[in-house]
Design an enzyme around this catalytic site. Sequence first.
Site, PDB file in Angstrom:
ATOM      1  CD  GLU A   1      32.307  45.514 -25.192  1.00 45.46           C
ATOM      2  OE1 GLU A   1      32.599  46.482 -25.926  1.00 45.46           O
ATOM      3  OE2 GLU A   1      32.899  44.434 -25.219  1.00 45.46           O
TER       4      GLU A   1
ATOM      5  CG  ASP B   1      37.069  37.234 -26.803  1.00 46.19           C
ATOM      6  OD1 ASP B   1      38.025  37.177 -27.596  1.00 46.19           O
ATOM      7  OD2 ASP B   1      35.875  37.087 -27.164  1.00 46.19           O
TER       8      ASP B   1
ATOM      9  CB  CYS C   1      41.037  37.018 -32.919  1.00 45.76           C
ATOM     10  SG  CYS C   1      41.173  38.746 -32.440  1.00 45.76           S
TER      11      CYS C   1
ATOM     12  CE1 TYR D   1      39.934  44.770 -23.901  1.00 44.71           C
ATOM     13  CE2 TYR D   1      40.589  42.771 -22.734  1.00 44.71           C
ATOM     14  CZ  TYR D   1      40.860  44.069 -23.142  1.00 44.71           C
ATOM     15  OH  TYR D   1      42.056  44.657 -22.798  1.00 44.71           O
TER      16      TYR D   1
ATOM     17  CD  GLN E   1      33.815  34.986 -32.106  1.00 51.32           C
ATOM     18  OE1 GLN E   1      34.448  34.779 -33.143  1.00 51.32           O
ATOM     19  NE2 GLN E   1      34.361  35.569 -31.048  1.00 51.32           N
TER      20      GLN E   1
END
Length: 432
Positions: free
Chosen positions: A309, A362, A389, A285, A253
Amino acid sequence: MPARRPPRRPQRPAAAPHPAVGTELELEVTGVAHGGVMVARHEGRVVFVADAIPGERVRARVTEAKKSFWRADTLEVLEASPHRREHVWREASVTRDPEGRAGGAEFGHIELAHQRELKRQVAVDALTRMAHIEPADDFTVQALPGDDERDGTGWRTRVRLQASADGTVGPFAARSHTVIPVTSLPLATDAIAEIAPLATRFGDASSVDLVAPSKGRALSIVTTRDGSAPPAQPILETVGDREFALDALGFWQVHRAAAETLTAAVQRAIDADEFDPRAANLDLYGGVGLLAAAVGDRFGQATRITSVESYETATDYAARNLSDWVGARAITARVERFVEGLADDATAVERGRQRAATVVLDPPRSGAGKAVIDELVRTEPAQIVYVACDPVAFARDAALLGAAGYGIRSLEAFDLFPNTHHVELLARLTRD
């Protein structure tokens, strides 16, 4: 006899630019659109205007003309909004020619509180229009610690500078690949600003990455035009009392307080009454395991959770970062491949664990998408915690989840990217 060559096809002439491109217009700006631009109309046609604010009258130049809409850059503010201020980044100011404005701070000319109101409007519009969801009246975009005091500057712990042909470094101009020389990086943390090589020429560089981890010194990593870079460097990030190892160029982040904010928000969102530590809990993710660790820290060392991932290096770090939990594991796989057939291939016992599961989702800015959502809902998890996001991508996925019977039970929004148009949403969804 030699083979006869086929006749050459006549080349099509290059398409001429639309006659409207380059036209200057006076526009009344009426609203905000997704993507950091505002909305105006000219002779009934929608015009998306950069560097404006709703309520303003501006003189703008058309940069793109499609059948259904035009795009334009503000050249002059004729009647200013009361929310307009001096841009936080001098090189992005409306006083500069649009082609010479630094990109990456497209809301920097708007007072910080009003930025958050515009982001709220974009999120509400997307959810209402695409997912038929009406957020609560008290739904707001929340500030992160320290941002109001610094007027939304000093938060970026990662910055990528681009290099031009002559070795000059800087950000790209908005919506282009033109490198803009700058003398400052106001959105960057102090540690980044101290090492930023803004006056340096790099003869063979394509980009320079500046990384300021929460533990250790800030790094400058140069990638050359042939794509080569120094060997991967491990760094440490801290969230509360926990450390996370990752590659210096790996995903983390960007806001200095984002990892801690999202950790707390995920822990807050999960309904403890619906959580089963023995279920087939998932972190999709998952990156280097930040949100899987948030789940494990709340519910204990016996928590069973699988982090998925696609980037193998991140998965290797996730396995290390999640070693405190006996039931945690990290898998390298594309999420759409991992969830495909998950419900069909499970034993009866595992199907029960899938139905009791909490899934943390995510995805990248484009969202999870129909293929992932369709397979995920077939496993019938007890609750889904979705970290988004992009509000429009989330609204599309929320519509798919809603059609499968999953409704939003809680929704929060965070201003993880002050002075830009980006906003982070976090929702918990359960079956109706």
